[in-house]
Design a protein around this motif. Structure first.
Motif, PDB file in Angstrom:
ATOM      1  N   ASP A  19     -17.698  57.909  66.243  1.00  7.68           N
ATOM      2  CA  ASP A  19     -17.199  58.596  67.438  1.00  7.68           C
ATOM      3  C   ASP A  19     -18.327  58.885  68.421  1.00  7.68           C
ATOM      4  N   ASN A  38     -12.231  50.697  78.675  1.00  6.52           N
ATOM      5  CA  ASN A  38     -10.942  49.991  78.687  1.00  6.52           C
ATOM      6  C   ASN A  38     -10.899  48.945  79.802  1.00  6.52           C
ATOM      7  N   LEU A  63      -2.985  49.200  73.940  1.00 11.87           N
ATOM      8  CA  LEU A  63      -3.027  50.414  74.749  1.00 11.87           C
ATOM      9  C   LEU A  63      -1.661  50.587  75.393  1.00 11.87           C
ATOM     10  N   GLN A 163     -14.507  52.329  68.795  1.00 14.08           N
ATOM     11  CA  GLN A 163     -13.357  52.756  69.597  1.00 14.08           C
ATOM     12  C   GLN A 163     -12.107  52.888  68.737  1.00 14.08           C
ATOM     13  N   GLN A 164     -11.878  51.951  67.834  1.00 19.31           N
ATOM     14  CA  GLN A 164     -10.684  52.015  67.000  1.00 19.31           C
ATOM     15  C   GLN A 164     -10.712  53.235  66.088  1.00 19.31           C
ATOM     16  N   MET A 167     -10.040  56.354  68.223  1.00 19.17           N
ATOM     17  CA  MET A 167      -8.629  56.419  68.617  1.00 19.17           C
ATOM     18  C   MET A 167      -7.762  56.857  67.439  1.00 19.17           C
ATOM     19  N   ASN A 168      -8.040  56.302  66.269  1.00 18.13           N
ATOM     20  CA  ASN A 168      -7.264  56.669  65.081  1.00 18.13           C
ATOM     21  C   ASN A 168      -7.461  58.138  64.722  1.00 18.13           C
TER      22      ASN A 168
END
Length: 291
Positions: A19, A38, A63, A163-164, A167-168
């Motif tokens: 993160d 993005n 997204l 990023q994944q 986001m999770n």
């Protein structure tokens, strides 16, 4: 919570580090005042699949439609994208990249890869190759190789994993009615039982004003309690029963998320060495910025 110590340790250690490196990448783009992460993925995807519609990008990027549409609109106003008619669907236009867009993508690529190289700098030789394969495997499972084409070399794959993961984790925290930063703080306190505010700042790589606002909101919500510390000015943080329950749920869900993301690579020697290297480079980077 003693029985959950290993789970919380894993959740705090890996997710926090991914993160924070994502935050460094986003910060680099913000400092350059060029575009967002993005928007970079959109440019990269269009470069591989143009002309393409927003609906198609939405499915490939995973997204929501509004985010993709807003990012694409901003890029179009910047002159990076051009819009044309869609013979198959008159309701939706197709997007292509302009020369300015190609230049912007290259500039963003350099900014992002500089951050990734900094993060991965402690990894050398066979250890670095193994770490690159670790990230590449995640991208294959996420089908991100199809999405980003040539970017899935080691450095780019690392950014995708960051990023994944973030986001999770944010989604996990949202389900438990807290923000991602609040979730990080809950896990950090749960790991140590009692945590000084200064130690919390160091563990979360967070500035004092942001952490103070977060603590105040969590205290008002009944998630944490502040107690006298070693000095009058320093306070210690402890989880309330509600906060303890929330931290436990987030820890378990985060552990499960990481296991799904990394699959057979999770908790292997390569995984642990990679996380340790990223932790080291993060501390060195933050230490240098504070000097």
């Amino acid at each position: 919570m003693d029985s959950d110590t290993a789970t919380i340790d894993n959740a705090v250690d890996a997710e926090m580090i991914f993160d924070r490196w994502l935050g460094r990448a986003v910060g680099a783009l913000r400092s350059a005042q060029r575009a967002t992460l993005n928007q970079f993925w959109i440019l990269l995807l269009i470069s591989e699949r143009q002309p393409i519609s927003i609906t198609s990008m939405n499915g490939l990027l995973e997204l929501n439609y509004t985010t993709v549409a807003e990012c694409a609109g901003q890029l179009q106003r910047m002159g990076a994208l051009a819009k044309s008619g869609n013979d198959d669907d008159r309701r939706e236009s197709l997007l292509t990249m302009t020369v300015a867009g190609e230049q912007l993508m290259e500039e963003l690529d350099r900014e992002l890869l500089a951050v990734a190289k900094q993060a991965l700098s402690p990894l050398t030789g066979a250890t670095r190759i193994q770490a690159m394969q670790l990230f590449h495997n995640v991208c294959i499972r996420l089908d991100k190789k199809r999405m980003v084409g040539n970017l899935v070399r080691g450095d780019g794959a690392f950014l995708i994993v960051c990023q994944q993961t973030a986001m999770n984790f944010a989604a996990i925290c949202k389900r438990n009615i807290v923000t991602a930063l609040q979730g990080h703080l809950l896990l950090a306190i749960g790991r140590h039982e009692v945590l000084a505010e200064k130690t919390a700042r160091d563990l979360l790589y967070c500035d004092a004003p942001t952490l103070s606002r977060t603590i105040a909101k969590m205290e008002a919500a009944g998630l944490i309690a502040r107690e006298p510390g070693a000095t009058k000015r320093e306070k210690q943080l402890r989880l309330t029963p509600v906060g303890l329950q929330c931290a436990s749920l987030i820890a378990v869900e985060t552990e499960e998320m990481l296991r799904r993301l990394f699959a057979d690579d999770y908790a292997t020697d390569t995984y642990r060495q990679t996380v340790a290297a990223l932790r080291l480079s993060l501390r060195e980077t933050l230490g240098a910025s504070q000097r």
